[in-house]
Design a protein around this motif. Structure first.
Motif, PDB file in Angstrom:
ATOM      1  N   ASP A  65       0.856  -1.175   0.000  1.00  0.00           N
ATOM      2  CA  ASP A  65       0.000   0.000   0.000  1.00  0.00           C
ATOM      3  C   ASP A  65       0.897   1.231   0.000  1.00  0.00           C
ATOM      4  N   ALA A  66       0.695   2.117  -0.971  1.00  0.00           N
ATOM      5  CA  ALA A  66       1.486   3.348  -1.084  1.00  0.00           C
ATOM      6  C   ALA A  66       0.550   4.534  -0.927  1.00  0.00           C
ATOM      7  N   HIS A  67       0.721   5.275   0.154  1.00  0.00           N
ATOM      8  CA  HIS A  67      -0.170   6.383   0.470  1.00  0.00           C
ATOM      9  C   HIS A  67       0.310   7.672  -0.192  1.00  0.00           C
ATOM     10  N   ALA A  68      -0.637   8.501  -0.581  1.00  0.00           N
ATOM     11  CA  ALA A  68      -0.312   9.738  -1.292  1.00  0.00           C
ATOM     12  C   ALA A  68       0.350  10.747  -0.358  1.00  0.00           C
ATOM     13  N   GLY A  69       1.171  11.620  -0.926  1.00  0.00           N
ATOM     14  CA  GLY A  69       1.852  12.655  -0.160  1.00  0.00           C
ATOM     15  C   GLY A  69       1.546  14.030  -0.698  1.00  0.00           C
ATOM     16  N   ILE A  70       2.485  14.952  -0.495  1.00  0.00           N
ATOM     17  CA  ILE A  70       2.301  16.325  -0.961  1.00  0.00           C
ATOM     18  C   ILE A  70       3.034  16.509  -2.288  1.00  0.00           C
ATOM     19  N   PRO A  71       2.608  17.482  -3.104  1.00  0.00           N
ATOM     20  CA  PRO A  71       3.255  17.661  -4.409  1.00  0.00           C
ATOM     21  C   PRO A  71       4.735  17.998  -4.269  1.00  0.00           C
ATOM     22  N   ALA A  72       5.535  17.344  -5.093  1.00  0.00           N
ATOM     23  CA  ALA A  72       6.960  17.642  -5.227  1.00  0.00           C
ATOM     24  C   ALA A  72       7.107  18.598  -6.416  1.00  0.00           C
ATOM     25  N   PRO A  73       8.332  19.045  -6.745  1.00  0.00           N
ATOM     26  CA  PRO A  73       8.499  19.891  -7.926  1.00  0.00           C
ATOM     27  C   PRO A  73       7.780  19.335  -9.144  1.00  0.00           C
ATOM     28  N   ALA A  74       7.130  20.217  -9.894  1.00  0.00           N
ATOM     29  CA  ALA A  74       6.216  19.796 -10.958  1.00  0.00           C
ATOM     30  C   ALA A  74       6.887  18.928 -12.003  1.00  0.00           C
ATOM     31  N   LYS A  75       8.148  19.153 -12.306  1.00  0.00           N
ATOM     32  CA  LYS A  75       8.813  18.380 -13.360  1.00  0.00           C
ATOM     33  C   LYS A  75      10.256  18.121 -12.958  1.00  0.00           C
ATOM     34  N   LEU A  76      10.638  16.870 -12.895  1.00  0.00           N
ATOM     35  CA  LEU A  76      12.001  16.475 -12.548  1.00  0.00           C
ATOM     36  C   LEU A  76      12.560  15.695 -13.724  1.00  0.00           C
ATOM     37  N   GLY A  77      12.884  16.380 -14.804  1.00  0.00           N
ATOM     38  CA  GLY A  77      13.217  15.703 -16.054  1.00  0.00           C
ATOM     39  C   GLY A  77      14.637  15.191 -16.125  1.00  0.00           C
ATOM     40  N   GLY A  78      14.827  14.108 -16.874  1.00  0.00           N
ATOM     41  CA  GLY A  78      16.150  13.637 -17.225  1.00  0.00           C
ATOM     42  C   GLY A  78      16.908  12.922 -16.128  1.00  0.00           C
ATOM     43  N   ALA A  79      16.221  12.450 -15.091  1.00  0.00           N
ATOM     44  CA  ALA A  79      16.908  11.708 -14.032  1.00  0.00           C
ATOM     45  C   ALA A  79      17.427  10.390 -14.597  1.00  0.00           C
ATOM     46  N   SER A  80      18.695  10.071 -14.295  1.00  0.00           N
ATOM     47  CA  SER A  80      19.309   8.862 -14.831  1.00  0.00           C
ATOM     48  C   SER A  80      19.755   7.967 -13.682  1.00  0.00           C
ATOM     49  N   MET A  81      19.588   6.665 -13.864  1.00  0.00           N
ATOM     50  CA  MET A  81      19.976   5.707 -12.838  1.00  0.00           C
ATOM     51  C   MET A  81      20.517   4.450 -13.498  1.00  0.00           C
ATOM     52  N   GLN A  82      21.480   3.822 -12.841  1.00  0.00           N
ATOM     53  CA  GLN A  82      22.010   2.553 -13.306  1.00  0.00           C
ATOM     54  C   GLN A  82      21.219   1.416 -12.674  1.00  0.00           C
ATOM     55  N   THR A  83      20.794   0.463 -13.480  1.00  0.00           N
ATOM     56  CA  THR A  83      20.189  -0.754 -12.946  1.00  0.00           C
ATOM     57  C   THR A  83      21.145  -1.915 -13.182  1.00  0.00           C
ATOM     58  N   TYR A  84      21.224  -2.786 -12.198  1.00  0.00           N
ATOM     59  CA  TYR A  84      22.081  -3.969 -12.290  1.00  0.00           C
ATOM     60  C   TYR A  84      21.225  -5.232 -12.314  1.00  0.00           C
ATOM     61  N   THR A  85      21.659  -6.196 -13.122  1.00  0.00           N
ATOM     62  CA  THR A  85      21.046  -7.521 -13.122  1.00  0.00           C
ATOM     63  C   THR A  85      22.158  -8.558 -13.117  1.00  0.00           C
ATOM     64  N   HIS A  86      21.841  -9.752 -12.620  1.00  0.00           N
ATOM     65  CA  HIS A  86      22.821 -10.840 -12.612  1.00  0.00           C
ATOM     66  C   HIS A  86      22.099 -12.104 -13.051  1.00  0.00           C
ATOM     67  N   ARG A  87      22.511 -12.608 -14.212  1.00  0.00           N
ATOM     68  CA  ARG A  87      21.863 -13.785 -14.786  1.00  0.00           C
ATOM     69  C   ARG A  87      22.893 -14.651 -15.477  1.00  0.00           C
ATOM     70  N   ASP A  88      22.812 -15.953 -15.276  1.00  0.00           N
ATOM     71  CA  ASP A  88      23.733 -16.918 -15.886  1.00  0.00           C
ATOM     72  C   ASP A  88      25.191 -16.558 -15.584  1.00  0.00           C
ATOM     73  N   GLY A  89      25.434 -16.068 -14.368  1.00  0.00           N
ATOM     74  CA  GLY A  89      26.785 -15.744 -13.943  1.00  0.00           C
ATOM     75  C   GLY A  89      27.342 -14.438 -14.477  1.00  0.00           C
ATOM     76  N   VAL A  90      26.505 -13.632 -15.144  1.00  0.00           N
ATOM     77  CA  VAL A  90      26.969 -12.389 -15.766  1.00  0.00           C
ATOM     78  C   VAL A  90      26.286 -11.187 -15.095  1.00  0.00           C
ATOM     79  N   LEU A  91      27.101 -10.226 -14.656  1.00  0.00           N
ATOM     80  CA  LEU A  91      26.590  -8.964 -14.121  1.00  0.00           C
ATOM     81  C   LEU A  91      26.447  -7.979 -15.282  1.00  0.00           C
ATOM     82  N   ARG A  92      25.270  -7.362 -15.375  1.00  0.00           N
ATOM     83  CA  ARG A  92      25.013  -6.386 -16.430  1.00  0.00           C
ATOM     84  C   ARG A  92      24.539  -5.077 -15.823  1.00  0.00           C
ATOM     85  N   GLY A  93      24.881  -3.995 -16.492  1.00  0.00           N
ATOM     86  CA  GLY A  93      24.397  -2.675 -16.108  1.00  0.00           C
ATOM     87  C   GLY A  93      23.609  -2.067 -17.253  1.00  0.00           C
ATOM     88  N   THR A  94      22.455  -1.479 -16.941  1.00  0.00           N
ATOM     89  CA  THR A  94      21.604  -0.858 -17.953  1.00  0.00           C
ATOM     90  C   THR A  94      21.271   0.568 -17.530  1.00  0.00           C
TER      91      THR A  94
END
Length: 227
Positions: A140-169
């Motif tokens: 359950d995720a409860h609503a909060g107060i408005p944050a800045p109207a537009k937060l564009g271009g946020a970038s994040m690295q995601t990691y996965t590990h499958r068949d013994g291989v670490l990957r970054g996307t």
């Protein structure tokens, strides 16, 4: 260009419209380290605690069609590399076959088909994930107060590990209509091995904060093997 299940897929894969809710939880650092064993990653710790992210998304307009998704991740990095902080995706169930196949083949995401039920719950939203008629997790995720109207271009690295291989996307987000609040989440765990992993981390427990994103665009680049 990739051919998956008879369809041509071009990278970056675009999500033009989605809605998302996410919560960040402080969890047991030793248990988080155990879940990262063999991946080449270590948990990021804050005040001695690791960080677990739970999220659910309703994908409305994407290159892979519409679908629901739930994410269980840990904030992690390469040892000795503070600049490599990202999200290690431990589990990523979806409710459609095509996005499941693409996610596994292109990025190594740990996707599987599940019954994912997203509903309104009071002023917030609830997501339940079921496998073989067994509840895995409800958030359950409860609503909060408005944050800045537009937060564009946020970038994040995601990691996965499958068949013994670490990957970054690389994962680029363009969120709008964001609402945030401290705490704001409640977890219910079912009878399933993934629920047991969450229990081992010390969940259910209080969230640090919860966010609602009313309109979300995303782009997923190609995965890179990390050696």
């Amino acid at each position: 260009m990739y051919s998956i299940l008879g369809e041509q897929i071009e990278v970056p894969v675009m999500v033009r419209q989605a809605e998302a809710c996410s919560s960040l939880f402080p969890v047991d650092a030793a248990a988080a380290r155990d879940l990262l064993t063999g991946t080449g990653l270590e948990p990021v710790r804050v005040a001695g605690r690791a960080l677990c992210a739970l999220a659910f998304m309703r994908h409305i307009d994407t290159d892979l069609g519409p679908y629901h998704e739930f994410a269980f991740g840990l904030i992690a990095r390469l040892p000795g590399r503070r600049d490599s902080t990202g999200v290690y995706i431990r589990w990523l169930p979806v409710n459609q076959t095509f996005t499941c196949a693409v996610g596994r083949e292109l990025w190594g995401f740990p996707k599987e088909i599940a019954d994912i039920r997203i509903t309104r719950h009071g002023r917030g939203k609830r997501c339940e994930v079921w496998l073989d008629d067994r509840l895995v997790v409800a958030l359950d995720a409860h609503a909060g107060i408005p944050a800045p109207a537009k937060l564009g271009g946020a970038s994040m690295q995601t990691y996965t590990h499958r068949d013994g291989v670490l990957r970054g996307t690389p994962w680029v987000m363009n969120p709008g209509r964001v609402r945030m609040r401290p705490g704001g989440a409640r977890i219910r765990l079912g009878d399933h091995p993934v629920a047991d992993e969450l229990r081992a981390l010390g969940l259910p427990g209080p969230a640090l904060f919860t966010s609602h994103i009313g309109t979300l665009g995303m782009a997923f680049e190609e995965a890179t093997e990390i050696r």
